[in-house]
Every structure is written in structure tokens, then in C-alpha cells.
Design a protein around this motif. Structure first.
Motif, short mmCIF file in Angstrom:
data_model
loop_
_atom_site.label_atom_id
_atom_site.label_comp_id
_atom_site.label_asym_id
_atom_site.label_seq_id
_atom_site.Cartn_x
_atom_site.Cartn_y
_atom_site.Cartn_z
N ASN A 1 0.82 -1.21 0.00
CA ASN A 1 0.00 0.00 0.00
C ASN A 1 0.86 1.26 0.00
O ASN A 1 0.52 2.26 -0.64
CB ASN A 1 -0.92 0.01 1.23
CG ASN A 1 -2.08 -0.96 1.10
OD1 ASN A 1 -2.46 -1.33 -0.01
ND2 ASN A 1 -2.63 -1.40 2.22
N LYS B 1 2.17 1.67 -3.50
CA LYS B 1 1.06 2.07 -4.37
C LYS B 1 0.71 3.54 -4.17
O LYS B 1 0.49 4.29 -5.14
CB LYS B 1 -0.17 1.21 -4.07
CG LYS B 1 -1.34 1.45 -5.01
CD LYS B 1 -2.58 0.76 -4.53
CE LYS B 1 -3.31 1.57 -3.50
NZ LYS B 1 -3.94 2.80 -4.05
N TRP C 1 -9.05 -4.58 -0.94
CA TRP C 1 -7.66 -4.70 -1.40
C TRP C 1 -6.68 -4.13 -0.38
O TRP C 1 -5.51 -4.48 -0.35
CB TRP C 1 -7.48 -3.99 -2.74
CG TRP C 1 -7.78 -2.52 -2.71
CD1 TRP C 1 -8.96 -1.93 -3.05
CD2 TRP C 1 -6.90 -1.47 -2.33
NE1 TRP C 1 -8.88 -0.58 -2.90
CE2 TRP C 1 -7.62 -0.26 -2.47
CE3 TRP C 1 -5.59 -1.42 -1.90
CZ2 TRP C 1 -7.07 0.98 -2.17
CZ3 TRP C 1 -5.03 -0.18 -1.61
CH2 TRP C 1 -5.76 0.99 -1.74
N LYS C 2 -7.14 -3.25 0.50
CA LYS C 2 -6.22 -2.64 1.45
C LYS C 2 -5.77 -3.62 2.52
O LYS C 2 -4.75 -3.41 3.17
CB LYS C 2 -6.89 -1.44 2.13
CG LYS C 2 -7.05 -0.22 1.24
CD LYS C 2 -7.57 0.95 2.04
CE LYS C 2 -7.67 2.20 1.18
NZ LYS C 2 -8.15 3.36 1.94
N PRO D 1 -5.81 -9.50 -3.43
CA PRO D 1 -6.28 -8.31 -4.14
C PRO D 1 -5.30 -7.14 -4.05
O PRO D 1 -5.18 -6.35 -4.98
CB PRO D 1 -7.61 -7.96 -3.45
CG PRO D 1 -7.65 -8.76 -2.22
CD PRO D 1 -6.79 -9.95 -2.41
N CYS D 2 -4.56 -7.06 -2.94
CA CYS D 2 -3.58 -5.98 -2.79
C CYS D 2 -2.47 -6.10 -3.82
O CYS D 2 -2.06 -5.12 -4.44
CB CYS D 2 -3.01 -5.99 -1.37
SG CYS D 2 -1.81 -4.70 -1.08
N GLU E 1 -2.64 -7.57 -6.70
CA GLU E 1 -3.19 -7.33 -8.03
C GLU E 1 -3.37 -5.83 -8.29
O GLU E 1 -3.07 -5.34 -9.38
CB GLU E 1 -4.51 -8.08 -8.20
CG GLU E 1 -4.31 -9.60 -8.24
CD GLU E 1 -5.61 -10.37 -8.40
OE1 GLU E 1 -6.69 -9.73 -8.30
OE2 GLU E 1 -5.56 -11.59 -8.62
N VAL E 2 -3.83 -5.10 -7.27
CA VAL E 2 -4.01 -3.66 -7.42
C VAL E 2 -2.65 -2.98 -7.60
O VAL E 2 -2.50 -2.07 -8.43
CB VAL E 2 -4.76 -3.07 -6.21
CG1 VAL E 2 -4.71 -1.55 -6.24
CG2 VAL E 2 -6.21 -3.53 -6.20
N ASP F 1 -1.49 -0.77 -10.87
CA ASP F 1 -1.06 0.62 -10.75
C ASP F 1 0.36 0.83 -11.28
O ASP F 1 0.63 1.81 -11.98
CB ASP F 1 -1.14 1.07 -9.29
CG ASP F 1 -2.58 1.21 -8.81
OD1 ASP F 1 -3.46 1.41 -9.67
OD2 ASP F 1 -2.83 1.09 -7.60
#
Length: 958
Positions: free
Chosen positions: A322, A325, A401-402, A407-408, A410-411, A415
Motif C-alpha cells: 500500500n 502504491k 484490497w487494502k 487483491p492488494c 493485483e491492485v 497501478d
């Protein structure tokens, strides 16, 4: 309330209030409620919950009543507010001793002190912060912890205040105590690390709790206590120290046994460190600039290199990703297209980012994400084998996703790929190219890598728009390697909306049919785009398999998804679905009944029914035994499910009416729901008006006979308080009634017509409203002259004016505001309506003759088209009785029953059956005969010569 005598009584009632016997509990609760506003009651409660010899449950309840009392009665302006004297006593008593032995009660006391501080600190309670700062220094472990706990809750509460004056007070507080808070945190942190090294786990656990609380205080002060924190050296020093402390705590986590309770708290502390960085970046992106390089180095090192092996844990990895990102995506760090428009701070941050994200770094991050973090775990593979439906629901609808790793990752991949697509596209394509050729099905590692790479390609589909060389390889892979077929079909679902070769679509449809027969892969089916002509050969088998799937799956989310796919298929093939829907039609009533507790599934059923009705057309009447009760329930505002079902229910109601061949008693009865819906005045009002219009077109006489009075009352109420758009919608309904039933319509909606007439003569200022007013009055004047005369007389009486005067005003305003009318049909209607006043000896009408002719010529310009061969003019709005039903193209929807009704209605409408050219000629001829040649010429001389010339050109041949 006398404290000495009351304490015993209140204690007794509190004890009764902890009873499990409702006969004892209820009276006690009622008594306590009555005492809430009694002076002295909260002083008694304070004495009770600070008396450690009393029962814990009683003390707990006393704290809760005290806390609730603060919310209700502490502020000066509150009804039954506590006196200033009692509040002074209570504030002093709350911070006398920080020695509560019970953790849960200690937390509640800390929270209620913070609630008081929110109102009173620092003005009415200046001693609170100094007392807390002194108390956290004491040697007694219990007092120190409780004071630190309170210090945290007070800081947290004061930081949450948002008024400018409160923010200024918190900035001042932060500046004054920041140095102390840093020292306190460093002291407890060093103590913990020393105790861990010596193996004193019990002491270390206590110190870690203090470290955690002091860090929580620092987090609030650092993030919310400074306007420009980068100018404060101590703040920036603390933030740089965070990275060193993080490394120390991560090393500690390696040495602490996994089952040790200290490890859980240790991991919480590590996460709190990362929250400090994330919050600071979010609130102060430019102040964070000096930390960008170090943050990226730290996060990438632990997440994408061997440095993190054996140390990192899932939540920490998520936080690091995170952090990366947020730096990559931060708008504050992105220069404008015109570099000169960017601030120096933005350019500096962008420079640091660019220097860090070199090709080797980006390549390593990309490869590591795909080949390490994207790999399916053994647990996921097992779940997929044992419960494919549950696996799919878990994968698509899991945590945010956080907070969840997959999911994190993948996000983060999406990005970074978007930001650096030119660098990473060749890297990903090389990974994809390396997968070409045969893969050993026994090599589980190779199969999982292929799954991961396909996942990456799907996530990056929009960035790879111009890369089309792999269409065939994807579709070919559908026939091999069961473990990755699910991923391939998902990938094609991503790819098909970006770029997918048309000639491969039949191969895809055939592959999907095969997949739908595979129980392990069945729930991975996605909705897809298709060309109807290519899809039709597969329609029967596809629809049958999808229906079987709908019956077999058990989870609500999966059923919703399959229904969505079925709806897409029905929508695209439309009428061609009719031979195959019998089984679905029989199953949906059962599914509706089973989904009584699942309103979102019922919404999906409603959507499917909407498309079914559209696909079945007039044959949808066979669904009425199920369909109409569904509409009835979904649109009944007295039923709780309407909150979820109303929007789709109204849409279903509308398409049912549009496709209905006739009005049945049951369909008519449902309209009883409409009155309450109109009272809601919600965003669904537009659909309500469409439904009313659909009833009018379906069977106006029968419908209006039953509901005209109710509708008229509802419309009168609505017009008092409604937007301009809503006003127009109401008026359009009245206009449609007059169009369909010109004889009885004016009488049924007579209460509304005076306001329409008055709006015209007063010169309504909104053009769209004025246009609708004129459309309504045009219908009355042209098609029901007798009622128009009665209305004119009524208005003359109400306004106390001469009838001819009002008529003159109306014609004058009509002519003046003709430009407000933009629809050709209404413009022709206005011309026909005003011409219908001729022939006439009425002096007012003759006085307005010039205006009537002007409007008529404008109308002729609107509707007359010249035949290039004969040079003659004809009215383009005329419709013949013998018309061919439009078959439309493949992409056009076939006409509904309502479309057919409107066409038949148009054949009776003067706008489409009366030639304006012929009508003008006949009316002028009649006026001439009435006045004689000389009188008529005198009348014509009032018209502009240019207008007369244009009129003569249009009337050539008569």
C-alpha cells in the motif's frame, strides 16, 4: 440527590439491572432512566465505579451509564444539563487515581475522560494534560499504563475535532507535548528491546503494551498536530527513526515464538509503524517527499527481495505494498503535461520516484509479483477442488484490497503497470512468450506459473491493447490443462472487451459450452460480448447449460452472477430466445420463493424478468400469474423489501405494460400502488410517469374511469412542490390523455386546466413548461372546442375579466411564445389549433388574425417538403393508414406492443391526419366567404407582405 443516602439505593438498583431476570431487570432500567437527569446522580456513579471492592458487573454498568450521560447532559446547552459545580467535582474525581485493575473498565474510563475532554479541554479543564503527563512518568506499572491509556484516548479525541479554533488548540498542544511524547516512546521502546534481549518475556510484554500506546499518541500528534510538519525537525527525526525501529521490531519477531502472545502484539506494533507512514503520506504528501526514497527502499527490500524471507508476515506485506502504491499513484507527485505548470515540490518528488524506479527495479518487482505473489497456494487449490463455487465467491468478493494480500498484489500490479507500461510491457510479453508450447501437466509448478502469467495479462489488458498476437494461444489453451482453464476463460473475459478477433468468437463459444459441462470450472463463466449472428448456433446449448448451472449452484452471489449472464444473453438475442425459455420461466417462481431473505438475489431475478418480458413480447402475458404478484410486492411501499426492489420493480412494471397486448383486471389492480409512489417524490418519479403513460396508451377509457380522480388529486399535490422537470412530466401525462381521449380527457383533468390556461396568459417563464402548456391547450382547442368555450368562461369568471379580453391575451401570448415550442408536432398542433378559431366574426380573433397567419406560415415551413420532381409541397407529418411494420436491422429492437399502439393512435391524431396546407386553405377560404372579398382583403392587409408571399407560395395549386 444526597450522596450518602443515594449511594446505597443506586447501588442496589444497578445490581438489579445486572440481573438476567427480566422481571427484575426492566424496573431497574426504568428507575435508572428516571435518575439520569437528577442532580448528583453522576457523582454517585463515579463513587460506585471507582470502588474496586464492588462487583465488576455493577461497576461496568455504572461506567456505561456515566459515559452515556456525558453524551446527553454534559454540554451547557443540553436539556437537563449537569450543573457547573457537579461537573467540576466529576472532572477532579476522574483524574484523581489511575489505578483501575480491570482492563475493560479502565478502557471505558479512559474513553469517558476523553469525551469530557472533547467538550472541556483545555478551557474548563486545563489541568487534564499536565496531570496525564505527570502520571505517565510514575514507577507504578498499573498507574503508568492507565494514565498512558487515557493519554492516548484524549489525544485521539482532540485530534478528531474539525472546527478551525479546535484545530488551532490541537496544533498548540502538539507543539508543546511532542518532545515529551517522543521521549516517552523512545524510553518504552528501548526498555522493551532490552527485555527481549535478556529473555524477560513477561516484562517485555508489559513494556510492549506501553510502546504501542505511546506510539498511538505519536501517530495522532505527527499526522494531525502540524500544518506543515516538514518544518519541524523533531517530527521528521521521528519519522526517519520509524524505519530503524521497524527493522529492530521485525528482527525481534523472528526470535519470538509464534505461539507467544507477545508476538501478536509485536506484529500489531509493526503494523502501527506502517500506519504512521501511510497516514502521514496521505495527509502531508509534500512533507513526505524527504521520506519517499527511504520508504521505497525499505518496502521493496522486504517485499521483493530475500531480505524479507523468514521475517515478514502477510499484513506487513500488504502495508508495504500500500505504501508503494500510494507513492506511485499520488497525484501530488505527478507533473502536469506542461512541466512549467508543475510546482517545485511536485517536480522534486517526481525526480525521486523516477530515480528509484529504474528498469532493473521495475522488472524485479513485476517478476516477483507475478511468479511469487500471484501463485495459487495449496489452500486455494484444495478449496477450488473441493468447493469451486465457494472458491470463486471468495476470490471475487473477499476483503478490501487494502487488507487482503491477493487483491492488494493485483491492485499494486495494475497501478505500477499503468504508470510504467512502456517499461513493463516487454517484460510481461517475454514472460508470456516463454509459456508458449506444451506444458507438462504433471509439473504443478509450471502450470501455476502459467496461471499467474495469464492473470497478469488479464489485469493489464487495457495497457496491452495493441498486442493481439496471443488471441489464438489463449483460446487454444481452453482445451488443455484443467488447472488453468478457469484462468484462461477469465482472461478472455478481460481481453474480449479490449481486443479479440471476431473470427475466433465461434471457437470461444464452443469452448464455453465445453467448460459449462465441467463441474470444476463451471462457476468461472463470465459475461461476455458477442455478435448475435455468430452466437445463434450455440444459443440453445448455451442457454440450457446456463439454466442447469443456475439450478446446481447454491450460493446467492453465484446465482446472481449466472442470472446476470442469462439476462445478457436474453437481452442480446431478444425475440429469438422464445423457444428456449420455458424451463427458466418454470424455475423462476421457485427461486423467487427461496430467495425471500435475499433481496439482492431478488433484484437479479427482477432484472432477468425485465429481459424475459422484452424477449417474449406479447407472449409475456403467459407469465402474469407469477409476474404481476412480483411487481405488486416490489412496488408496494408498505412492504419492507421495496427498499431494495423498487427501482427494478418499476422497470419490470413498465416493460410489462409496454409489451402487454391488452389490459387485464389484475394489471389494472396493481395501479393501486401508484398513489403512494407519487407521494414519495423520489428519483423513481420519472419511471412512475412512464408507467402512467403506458396505462393511458394501453386502455385509456378503462384506466381513467377507475383512476382519473386519484391521479388528478395526486397531480395537484405534486404541482405545488416539484421541480420544473417533474412539472413537465405531469403535464405530459395530461397531454397524452387529451391525445388519446380528446372527448373525455378534458373533463377528467378539468381541475388542472385552469392553472395551464393561467400559465399561458401570465407568460410562464420556463420555455419547456410553456411549450407543454401550449401543447395541452392546443389539444383542447382543436379537438374539443365546446370544452374550450366552457374553460374560457370559467377563467373569465375567476379572473373577473371579459371573455374576449382573456381570449385575446391567450392568442397574443401564444403567438409571442411560439419559439418556446421546439417539437415539430407541437408547432403544427399550435397552427392547427389557432386556425380552428376561423372563420369568425369575433373582433378579437380578427384583431389577432395577423398572428394566427404568422404561426400558420411558421408551421408550414416546419412541415412542408418540396417534391423535387413536381415542385409541389406536401405535409411530411401525414401518415397513411396502410403502413408497413418496420422490421428494423439486427441491432434495432423490434417494436413493442406499445410502439404499435402509438402508431395506431397517430393515425387518429389530427397532427398526422390533417394536411396543414389543406387546413390553412380551407380556413382562409371560409373566412373569405364569411367576410366577403373586400372584408377579407382588409384582414389580409394586416399581415406582413413577405408572410403573405410565403403563404401564397405554399398554397399554389389550391
Amino acid at each position: 440527590m444526597d450522596l450518602n443516602s443515594a449511594s446505597t439505593i443506586v447501588l442496589q438498583v444497578l445490581t438489579q439491572a445486572t440481573s438476567q431476570d427480566t422481571a427484575v431487570l426492566k424496573p431497574a432500567e426504568e428507575q435508572l432512566k428516571q435518575w439520569e437527569t437528577q442532580p448528583g446522580f453522576y457523582s454517585v456513579l463515579l463513587n460506585i465505579f471507582t470502588n474496586h471492592t464492588l462487583d465488576v458487573n455493577v461497576r461496568w454498568l455504572a461506567v456505561l451509564y456515566f459515559k452515556n450521560g456525558i453524551d446527553r447532559y454534559w454540554r451547557r446547552v443540553a436539556p437537563h444539563a449537569l450543573s457547573e459545580e457537579e461537573k467540576t467535582t466529576l472532572r477532579a474525581g476522574l483524574i484523581t487515581n489511575f489505578n483501575e485493575p480491570v482492563n475493560q473498565i479502565a478502557t471505558q474510563i479512559s474513553v469517558l475522560i476523553a469525551k469530557v475532554a472533547r467538550v472541556d479541554c483545555p478551557r474548563q479543564w486545563p489541568e487534564l494534560i499536565p496531570t496525564l503527563l505527570e502520571s505517565v512518568k510514575v514507577q507504578d506499572d498499573l498507574r503508568q499504563h492507565r494514565a498512558l491509556l487515557t493519554f492516548y484516548h484524549v489525544t485521539k479525541t482532540l485530534a478528531s475535532k474539525r472546527l478551525a479554533a479546535d484545530r488551532k488548540l490541537f496544533y498548540d498542544l502538539a507543539s508543546s507535548i511532542y518532545s515529551f511524547a517522543c521521549s516517552l516512546w523512545n524510553h518504552h521502546t528501548d526498555t522493551f528491546l532490552q527485555q527481549i534481549c535478556t529473555g524477560d518475556e513477561a516484562a517485555a510484554s508489559n513494556s510492549l503494551e506501553r510502546t504501542l500506546l505511546s506510539l498511538k499518541v505519536l501517530r495522532k500528534l505527527t499526522v494531525q498536530g502540524f500544518v506543515e510538519p516538514h518544518w519541524n525537525a523533531e517530527v521528521m527525526r521521528f519519522l526517519h527513526t520509524v524505519f530503524e525501529r521497524l527493522k529492530q521490531f521485525l528482527e525481534c519477531s523472528r526470535s519470538v515464538r509464534a505461539e507467544n502472545l507477545c508476538r501478536d502484539r509485536l506484529e500489531k506494533t509493526v503494523i502501527l509503524f506502517t500506519k504512521v507512514l501511510l497516514d502521514f503520506l496521505d495527509q502531508h504528501p509534500f512533507s513526505f517527499t524527504p521520506l519517499i526514497q527511504r520508504s521505497l527502499e525499505f518496502a521493496v527490500s522486504y517485499v521483493f527481495t530475500e531480505a524479507g524471507e523468514g521475517i515478514v508476515f502477510e499484513r506487513f506485506i500488504v502495508q508495504c505494498m500500500n505504501l508503494i502504491k500510494m507513492i506511485v499513484k499520488n497525484y501530488a507527485y505527478k507533473p502536469s503535461k506542461n512541466i512549467e505548470d508543475s510546482s517545485p515540490e511536485t517536480l522534486e518528488a517526481h525526480k525521486i520516484k523516477t530515480a528509484f524506479f529504474t528498469y532493473p527495479t521495475l522488472m524485479e518487482i513485476c517478476r516477483r509479483l507475478v511468479t511469487h505473489y500471484f501463485l495459487l497456494t495449496n489452500e486455494e487449490l484444495t478449496m477450488w477442488e473441493e468447493d469451486p463455487e465457494g472458491f470463486t465467491v471468495e476470490e471475487t468478493g473477499g476483503d478490501s484490497w487494502k487488507y487482503s494480500l491477493r487483491p492488494c498484489t493485483e491492485v499494486l500490479f495494475i497501478d505500477i503497470f499503468h504508470e510504467y507500461n512502456q517499461t513493463l510491457t516487454p517484460v510481461l510479453l517475454e514472460m508470456l512468450h516463454n509459456l508458449q508450447g506444451t506444458t507438462n501437466i504433471e509439473d504443478a509448478s509450471a502450470v501455476l506459473i502459467k496461471d499467474a502469467v495469464y492473470n497478469a495479462v488479464g489485469l493489464a489488458a487495457y495497457e496491452l491493447f495493441d498486442i493481439n498476437e496471443y488471441n489464438y494461444s489463449f483460446s487454444h489453451a481452453l482445451y488443455r490443462y484443467k488447472p488453468i482453464r478457469r484462468r484462461v476463460i477469465w482472461l478472455i473475459g478481460q481481453w474480449i472487451s479490449v481486443k479479440f478477433k471476431s473470427d475466433l468468437r465461434p471457437v470461444l463459444y464452443e469452448a464455453i459450452c465445453n467448460l459449462l459441462q465441467d463441474q470444476d470450472l463451471v462457476v468461472s463463466i463470465n459475461d461476455f460480448e458477442f455478435r448475435t449472428d455468430q452466437f445463434l448456433p450455440y444459443l440453445e446449448s448455451m442457454f440450457t447449460l446456463l439454466f442447469q448451472l443456475l439450478q446446481e449452484v447454491t450460493q446467492c452471489d453465484t446465482k446472481m452472477h449466472v442470472l446476470h449472464v442469462l439476462s445478457c444473453v436474453i437481452e442480446r438475442v431478444n425475440m429469438q430466445i422464445q423457444p428456449y425459455v420455458g424451463c427458466l420461466v418454470q424455475y423462476l417462481p421457485l427461486l423467487w420463493k427461496q430467495s425471500e431473505e435475499h433481496n439482492m438475489l431478488r433484484c437479479a431475478i427482477l432484472t432477468t424478468l425485465i429481459h424475459l418480458v422484452q424477449g417474449l413480447g406479447a407472449d409475456s402475458k403467459n407469465l402474469y400469474p407469477f409476474l404481476l404478484p412480483v411487481i405488486q410486492l416490489s412496488t408496494d411501499v408498505s412492504q419492507p423489501p421495496h427498499v431494495y426492489l423498487l427501482e427494478d420493480g418499476l422497470e419490470l412494471w413498465l416493460v410489462t405494460l409496454e409489451n402487454s397486448p391488452c389490459l387485464t383486471p389484475e394489471l389494472l389492480r396493481i395501479f393501486q400502488n401508484m398513489s403512494a409512489l407519487l407521494e414519495l417524490s423520489s428519483e423513481n418519479l420519472k419511471n412512475c410517469f412512464k408507467i402512467i403513460n403506458a396505462y393511458i396508451f394501453l386502455s385509456s377509457s378503462e384506466f381513467l374511469q377507475m383512476y382519473a380522480d386519484d391521479l388528478c388529486r395526486s397531480f395537484c399535490e405534486l404541482l405545488r412542490d416539484i421541480t420544473t422537470e417533474g412539472q413537465v412530466q405531469v403535464l405530459k401525462v395530461v397531454e397524452n390523455v387529451l391525445k388519446v381521449n380528446p372527448g373525455l380527457g378534458p373533463q377528467m383533468f378539468q381541475p388542472l386546466l385552469p392553472s395551464v390556461f393561467k400559465g399561458i396568459i401570465d407568460g410562464e417563464r420556463y420555455p419547456v413548461v410553456m411549450s407543454t402548456y401550449l401543447g395541452i391547450m392546443g389539444r383542447v382547442l382543436l379537438q374539443n372546442a365546446r370544452f374550450f368555450s366552457l374553460l374560457l368562461s370559467q377563467m373569465a369568471c375567476e379572473l373577473g375579466q371579459e371573455l374576449d379580453h382573456i381570449l385575446g391575451n391567450m392568442i397574443e401570448m401564444w403567438v409571442d411564445r411560439m419559439d418556446n415550442i421546439t417539437q415539430p408536432e407541437r408547432r403544427k398542433l399550435s397552427a392547427l389549433a389557432l386556425l380552428s378559431l376561423l372563420p369568425s366574426l369575433n373582433s378579437v380573433i380578427q384583431d389577432k388574425f395577423c398572428g394566427i397567419i404568422n404561426i400558420s406560415v411558421e408551421g408550414l415551413h416546419d412541415v412542408m417538403t418540396e417534391d423535387p420532381e413536381t415542385g409541389t409541397y406536401k405535409d411530411c407529418m401525414l401518415m397513411t393508414i396502410h403502413f408497413e411494420e418496420s422490421k428494423g436491422t439486427e441491432d434495432e429492437e423490434p417494436p413493442t406492443e406499445q410502439d404499435k399502439r402509438k402508431k395506431i393512435l397517430a393515425l387518429k391524431d389530427p397532427v398526422h391526419t390533417v394536411s396543414l396546407q389543406q387546413f390553412v386553405y380551407e380556413k382562409l377560404k371560409a373566412q373569405q366567404e364569411l367576410l366577403g372579398e373586400q372584408g377579407f382583403q382588409a384582414l389580409m392587409e394586416t399581415v406582413d407582405t413577405e408572410i403573405v408571399a410565403q403563404l401564397q407560395e405554399f398554397l399554389q395549386g389550391f
